[in-house]
Enzyme design. Structure first.
Site, PDB file in Angstrom:
ATOM      1  N   GLU A  35      -0.050   6.253 -23.121  1.00  0.00           N
ATOM      2  CA  GLU A  35       0.348   4.940 -22.616  1.00  0.00           C
ATOM      3  C   GLU A  35      -0.430   3.867 -23.378  1.00  0.00           C
ATOM      4  OE1 GLU A  35      -0.914   5.674 -18.631  1.00  0.00           O
ATOM      5  OE2 GLU A  35       0.577   7.266 -18.369  1.00  0.00           O
ATOM      6  N   LEU A  64       5.145   5.665 -18.772  1.00  0.00           N
ATOM      7  CA  LEU A  64       3.926   5.758 -17.961  1.00  0.00           C
ATOM      8  C   LEU A  64       4.034   6.947 -17.003  1.00  0.00           C
ATOM      9  CD1 LEU A  64       2.323   2.613 -16.293  1.00  0.00           C
ATOM     10  CD2 LEU A  64       1.847   4.955 -15.622  1.00  0.00           C
ATOM     11  N   GLU A  66       1.999  10.758 -16.657  1.00  0.00           N
ATOM     12  CA  GLU A  66       1.027  11.674 -17.253  1.00  0.00           C
ATOM     13  C   GLU A  66       1.576  13.093 -17.374  1.00  0.00           C
ATOM     14  OE1 GLU A  66       0.327   9.443 -14.900  1.00  0.00           O
ATOM     15  OE2 GLU A  66      -0.981   8.060 -15.983  1.00  0.00           O
ATOM     16  N   GLN A  88      -4.933   7.770 -19.954  1.00  0.00           N
ATOM     17  CA  GLN A  88      -5.575   6.458 -20.101  1.00  0.00           C
ATOM     18  C   GLN A  88      -6.978   6.426 -19.478  1.00  0.00           C
ATOM     19  OE1 GLN A  88      -3.515   2.703 -18.735  1.00  0.00           O
ATOM     20  NE2 GLN A  88      -3.308   2.595 -20.954  1.00  0.00           N
ATOM     21  N   PHE A  89      -7.127   7.113 -18.362  1.00  0.00           N
ATOM     22  CA  PHE A  89      -8.441   7.343 -17.748  1.00  0.00           C
ATOM     23  C   PHE A  89      -8.401   8.750 -17.163  1.00  0.00           C
ATOM     24  CE2 PHE A  89      -8.061   2.795 -17.821  1.00  0.00           C
ATOM     25  CZ  PHE A  89      -9.344   2.328 -18.067  1.00  0.00           C
ATOM     26  N   PRO A  95      -1.766  13.822 -12.046  1.00  0.00           N
ATOM     27  CA  PRO A  95      -0.339  14.174 -12.108  1.00  0.00           C
ATOM     28  C   PRO A  95      -0.023  15.168 -13.230  1.00  0.00           C
ATOM     29  CG  PRO A  95      -0.617  11.789 -11.952  1.00  0.00           C
ATOM     30  CD  PRO A  95      -1.980  12.374 -12.203  1.00  0.00           C
ATOM     31  N   HIS A 135     -10.912   4.756 -11.703  1.00  0.00           N
ATOM     32  CA  HIS A 135     -11.078   4.748 -13.159  1.00  0.00           C
ATOM     33  C   HIS A 135     -12.392   5.410 -13.593  1.00  0.00           C
ATOM     34  CE1 HIS A 135      -7.933   1.778 -12.755  1.00  0.00           C
ATOM     35  NE2 HIS A 135      -7.853   1.571 -14.045  1.00  0.00           N
TER      36      HIS A 135
END
Lengths: 332, 356
Positions: A35, A64, A66, A88-89, A95, A135
């Protein structure tokens, strides 16, 4: 004879970018999926400039999702490509967990080697950068417990480049966890040329005589601060080992250091129970039980959900907690 | 929506041709091939249920009733295409080149059972529902990147459309315009839950609209119609026109698995009615009879041939050597890590060095 090696001083995020660029440049099969990895260059700029250089067909902005990123990467990997999938984190990896646990890590065995998943999952992780909720998770132990995937955590630019290139070359899945606190906390000399660092090998950050401290990722920062104070204030000589790979652990380096210093402390950011530090303890007792002069201490995150940032300094292992554990171990 | 997605048929359940123009492409020999593959799959399925009852294989997943959907779709693939089956799609994998021996080994708990002969791209059957859909998109994306015209065909059931991976797989395929055929077998039930409780939408096909994807709803028991629909979707994929979602409406006659009792959630007399009405094999038989192309002797010949093939496969399965211990350790990583090596050594030490 000395050979002049061109180096440049890089932050860890720059080292990662350098490794990704090197991999894209040398092997057309290498792809980046994630992403915001394309035009935006990643939310931390790990992939900055790469789409421009290698095209949107190789540095791919994905929807977007995962699980979709992982599943698609598995299909690509099984069919000849070398995908590097960015989460992304790390707190957003959940998921994708099913794809990793039930497919990526098992494909080789389920097909007796017919199909494999030579892919890398990159994910920024850890607390201490005042990030929003979810995050900041440190869930490396979810993956060290998962058969079929290697778990790598660099703490500086030099290691990041060499370990990432080795991870990309690895014929099996590797999860490459990037402590956000280390992204720009220091600069190290990084050779411009390609080099690789073998997975499963720890690095000695500092040699010492009285106690071995094993740690990784962002906790190398806290540990080095604590060690500086301990040596100045208490004259305790500390050896600091950055494990760098959490699966497989560097058994020999752990044993050699403990057998030299005869005492050990393990420092991890993640919640203690069921964590990687327990595995380090297991290696110590398995290899070095009769060398120990005191019980091994663990310093870790709390067994609570990683909090929002107003509480994260309470959550994170502190310099004082590390100092306390080392002193207890040495004075036992 | 049901009016936008009528259940398309080429041949109705009485064997009447509904689309004469399209049928001109399909020779009698081709139809007989389809019948042969369906009959082969059905006889194997029946045998497997018996083998499970006798304790000669483990829990078995039946597909009887779904042969039209599986055989018709599998025959639309060519060499080099990719198939992503579930655990209920052995009629499809058998037709595409998996061996009977391996299918039997699969139900015997053997890893070899999930591996197709060299050169045939069949993924091992996916167990976590819908997880294979994004992978099929990925494998097809790889073909697109390599510049070939090969496609992927992925199987899944009605229940799978509730999973996130169904939507993520369709979306990725749509966004990247991958050459993928999403082949849904709507057999009415996800174990015990009927499709009416699974979704509030009238069709599965309509879910493709959300992804601006070619989508259609067909009679999954019309093997010729399935073959043509999938052939069209494959052709679109090969020519760069992107993915297709096909809902093939079908029915499983039996239980979800041999460990399931369908009488707890449905009236099994429905299956008996369907055997006499919508059965995919019966329909082809009626068609061939109407074309004056049905020979009872031919049926007996292929039946004898299939039964002998099954007996041979069964013998091969039952005389197959016990698994080597190295299957456990040697395929986790290309090179075992020290933890695995240590466990091999300890395992062998306890067993006195024996590897099996």
């Amino acid at each position: 004879m000395s050979v002049a090696v061109e180096t440049k001083k890089l932050t860890m995020i720059q080292g990662i970018n350098d490794a990704l660029s090197t991999a894209l440049n040398e092997d057309e099969r290498t792809l980046i999926l994630g992403e915001d990895v394309g035009v935006n260059g990643g939310v931390f700029r790990a992939t900055e400039g790469l789409q421009e250089k290698y095209g949107s067909g190789r540095v791919i902005d994905t929807p977007l999702a995962e699980s979709g990123i992982m599943g698609t990467s598995i299909g690509l990997a099984a069919n000849g490509f070398r995908p590097i999938a960015e989460m992304q984190f790390l707190g957003f990896v959940y998921p994708a967990f099913n794809q990793i646990m039930t497919h990526a890590t098992r494909l080789r065995q389920r097909t007796l080697g017919r199909y494999t998943s030579p892919l890398v999952i990159r994910a920024p992780y850890g607390a201490g950068v005042r990030a929003p909720e979810i995050h900041s998770d440190s869930v490396e132990a979810l993956f060290t417990h998962m058969p079929g995937i290697k778990v790598v955590v660099p703490s500086n630019a030099y290691d990041a480049k060499g370990l990432l290139l080795e991870s990309i070359a690895d014929p099996d899945p590797v999860i490459f966890l990037e402590p956000m606190r280390c992204y720009r906390s220091s600069k190290t000399e990084v050779p411009e040329e390609k080099y690789k660092i073998e997975l499963g090998k720890a690095a000695t950050l500092k040699e010492g005589e009285d106690v071995s401290i094993f740690t990784w990722g962002a906790m190398t920062i806290e540990t080095m601060k604590a060690v500086e104070q301990l040596e100045a204030e208490k004259e305790i000589s500390c050896e600091v080992i950055d494990l760098r790979t959490l699966y497989p652990l560097d058994r020999d380096a752990i044993a050699a250091s403990v057998q030299k210093t005869t005492r050990a402390v393990v420092v991890q950011e993640a919640p203690l129970t069921g964590g990687v530090s327990s595995e380090v303890l297991s290696v110590i007792q398995d290899t070095s039980f009769l060398y120990l002069r005191s019980p091994v201490k663990q310093v870790g995150g709390l067994d609570v959900p990683v909090p929002v940032y107003s509480l994260e300094n309470e959550y994170l292992p502190s310099v004082d907690k590390i100092k306390y554990a080392v002193e207890q171990t040495v004075s036992f | 929506m049901i009016n936008d997605f009528p259940m398309q048929q080429l041949i109705d359940q009485d064997g009447n041709v509904l689309d004469h123009e399209r049928m001109q492409e399909i020779s009698i020999e081709k139809v007989k091939d389809m019948y042969y593959f369906m009959h082969r799959a059905r006889l194997l399925d029946k045998k497997c249920v018996n083998l499970q009852r006798q304790g000669r294989i483990g829990t078995y997943v039946q597909y009887e009733g779904q042969e039209g959907a599986q055989v018709g779709s599998a025959l639309a693939l060519e060499e080099g295409d990719w198939m992503f089956p579930t655990y209920r799609d052995h009629a499809a994998t058998l037709t595409y080149g998996q061996t009977m021996k391996n299918l039997l080994l699969n139900w015997r708990g053997r890893i070899e059972g999930g591996i197709a002969p060299e050169g045939i791209h069949i993924f091992p059957p996916a167990v976590p529902i819908a997880s294979q859909l994004p992978q099929a998109a990925g494998a097809a994306l790889a073909e697109k990147k390599k510049g070939t015209d090969r496609v992927s065909l992925v199987y899944f059931g009605d229940g799978a459309t509730s999973e996130g991976d169904f939507h993520e797989g369709l979306n990725f395929a749509s966004v990247f315009q991958t050459p993928t055929v999403f082949f849904n077998q709507n057999n009415g039930y996800a174990i015990s839950v009927p499709v009416e409780k699974q979704m509030n939408s009238e069709t599965i096909a309509q879910k493709g609209l959300g992804y601006d994807m070619n989508c259609l709803r067909i009679d999954g028991n019309d093997v010729i119609g399935v073959y043509c629909a999938v052939k069209d979707a494959v052709h679109k994929a090969r020519s760069g026109a992107g993915p297709t979602l096909i809902e093939a409406v079908t029915w499983r006659y039996g239980a979800h698995t041999t460990a399931d009792d369908p009488s707890k959630y449905r009236d099994q007399s429905e299956s008996e009615v369907r055997r006499q009405t919508t059965d995919p094999l019966l329909r082809v038989e009626k068609y061939l009879k109407a074309q004056d192309a049905w020979q009872e002797q031919w049926k007996q010949e292929i039946e004898a041939q299939i039964e002998s093939e099954i007996e041979t496969a069964l013998e091969e399965m039952e005389s197959y050597p016990e698994p080597e211990m190295n299957q456990l350790f040697d395929y986790v990583f290309e090179t075992p890590t020290w933890t695995i090596q240590q466990q091999i050594d300890e395992h062998l030490a306890v067993k006195g060095g024996k590897t099996s």
